[in-house]
Design an enzyme around this catalytic site. Structure first.
Site, short mmCIF file in Angstrom:
data_model
loop_
_atom_site.label_atom_id
_atom_site.label_comp_id
_atom_site.label_asym_id
_atom_site.label_seq_id
_atom_site.Cartn_x
_atom_site.Cartn_y
_atom_site.Cartn_z
N GLY A 1 -23.71 3.91 -8.33
CA GLY A 1 -25.52 4.46 -7.22
C GLY A 1 -26.35 4.64 -7.89
N ARG B 1 -25.91 3.89 -15.87
CA ARG B 1 -27.50 3.55 -16.53
C ARG B 1 -27.71 5.23 -15.99
NH1 ARG B 1 -30.16 -0.81 -12.54
NH2 ARG B 1 -28.58 0.46 -11.38
N ASP C 1 -18.23 5.83 -15.28
CA ASP C 1 -17.75 4.64 -15.85
C ASP C 1 -16.36 3.89 -15.30
OD1 ASP C 1 -16.83 1.37 -16.74
OD2 ASP C 1 -17.45 2.23 -19.03
N TYR D 1 -18.02 -12.72 -6.72
CA TYR D 1 -17.94 -12.55 -6.27
C TYR D 1 -17.33 -11.95 -4.54
CZ TYR D 1 -21.04 -8.88 -2.99
OH TYR D 1 -21.43 -7.56 -2.76
#
Length: 373
Positions: free
Chosen positions: A63, A90, A106, A195
């Site tokens: 987020g 975080r 997580d 990615y």
């Protein structure tokens, strides 16, 4: 030990023959990647469900990235502040922490994810945790863990609890052998970044879980997203965000892509609206589970010329980053999003002139306040 009746059912299913002397086969077992249990396909998990008049209970992973906070604010206006939970590993800034529910999450911890979904009665999950293109190339092992292993946990939790799951994909899911101008929804996808590879994997796994387990999986391939209120996050298209910061602060900008590098782009307001619209679209209107969406396509030179209309003294120079340039050269120049427009009525609102005016007005007001202070 298995009872005789259960053993006959399982063996009957494995051998493709009727068990228990009748033709009612045992329900197939669902083997989910990291889930600690084997899940019958027709089991009822008593998940929180909602009708058309109820509000979904939303969880956003990753987020604190470029899009998560904006999406949370957007969805809270629609569904109410307490129905949208932002999460990350975080610690959030104070203004984000106090703007609505925020929790630690997580995605590599399956048990943690499961507890969050159950305890908060989640019904919609937006999975934004990922390492972007340039950052991923600098740390492939971490990108593999976050972008692929983390996705598997998300898919398992979503399938187990009958969630509606949104996973964003990207222009990076295509490669140099894909048609580039325009790039259709269905074509060759051979990306050359971890990615991009992880996003192709996400598209295919999501569709597999949809057809195999009935998971309500929905996915949009985002172009480069330009946001006024977030910092660049390590992506190849981030020059189109940084240019506005530098133009107003210094009157000049050094671009790490060639001036002729054309890529599809979108302003964040269009991106967030497209995301909500595809999530709210009736399932029967979706002819596929992964759609291209687009708004505009431009080069650094095009963008600089538009900025010059507002800041005549602006100067742009070029110091090409070979890694980012190689990534950009393998990506689409323009997206064909005709299926999204046909199936669920997608229509963008911001073209290049509106984008530049909006970005400069936003950052210009910030700059004037800073100078005043």
């Amino acid at each position: 030990m298995l009872g005789t009746r259960m053993l006959r059912q399982v063996m009957g299913q494995m051998l493709g023959s009727p068990a228990c002397g009748c033709w009612t086969a045992a329900p197939p077992l669902r083997f989910l990647g990291t889930s600690p249990r084997q899940i019958p396909a027709d089991v009822n998990f008593h998940s929180a469900s909602f009708s058309g008049t109820d509000q979904p209970r939303v969880l956003i992973t990753g987020g604190l990235g470029q899009l998560g906070v904006g999406l949370a604010n957007f969805l809270r206006k629609r569904f109410g502040k307490d129905n949208v939970i932002l999460s990350d590993i975080r610690k959030p800034p104070d203004h984000i922490f106090h703007s609505g529910p925020f929790i630690y999450s997580d995605i590599l911890d399956y048990k943690n994810l499961r507890e969050i979904v159950v305890n908060n009665r989640i019904t919609w999950l937006f999975h934004y945790s990922a390492l972007l293109s340039a950052v991923g190339e600098a740390n492939v092992s971490l990108a593999r863990a976050v972008n692929i292993t983390g996705l598997h946990n998300i898919l398992d939790v979503a399938a187990e609890h009958s969630l509606r799951l949104f996973v964003p994909s990207t222009i990076g899911a295509f490669g140099p052998t894909s048609p580039r101008n325009p790039t259709p929804d269905l074509c060759v996808q051979r990306p050359r970044t971890i990615y991009g590879v992880s996003k192709v994997h996400a598209e295919l796994m999501g569709e597999y879980y949809h057809y195999r387990y009935g998971l309500d999986f929905r996915c949009l391939r985002y172009p480069g997203i330009i946001s006024a209120d977030s910092q660049p996050g390590g992506g190849t298209t981030d020059y189109a965000v940084q240019i506005f910061h530098d133009a107003l602060k210094n009157g000049k900008f050094e671009c790490n892509l060639k001036p002729s590098t054309r890529l599809p782009m979108m302003y964040i307001d269009d991106c967030l609206r497209a995301t909500l619209e595809v999530m709210e679209a009736p399932a029967e209107s979706l002819s596929m589970r992964t759609y291209n969406v687009n708004a505009m396509s431009f080069t650094p030179e095009d963008l600089a010329q538009e900025v010059l209309k507002h800041i005549p003294e602006f100067q742009i120079t070029y110091n090409v980053d070979s890694v980012r340039q190689a990534i950009a050269d393998s990506w689409p120049m323009n997206f064909d999003d005709s299926n999204a427009r046909k199936d669920w009525g997608w229509k963008h609102e911001f073209d290049l002139p509106e984008l530049v005016t909006t970005m400069l007005n936003f950052h210009g007001s910030d700059t004037r306040v800073a100078h005043a202070n």
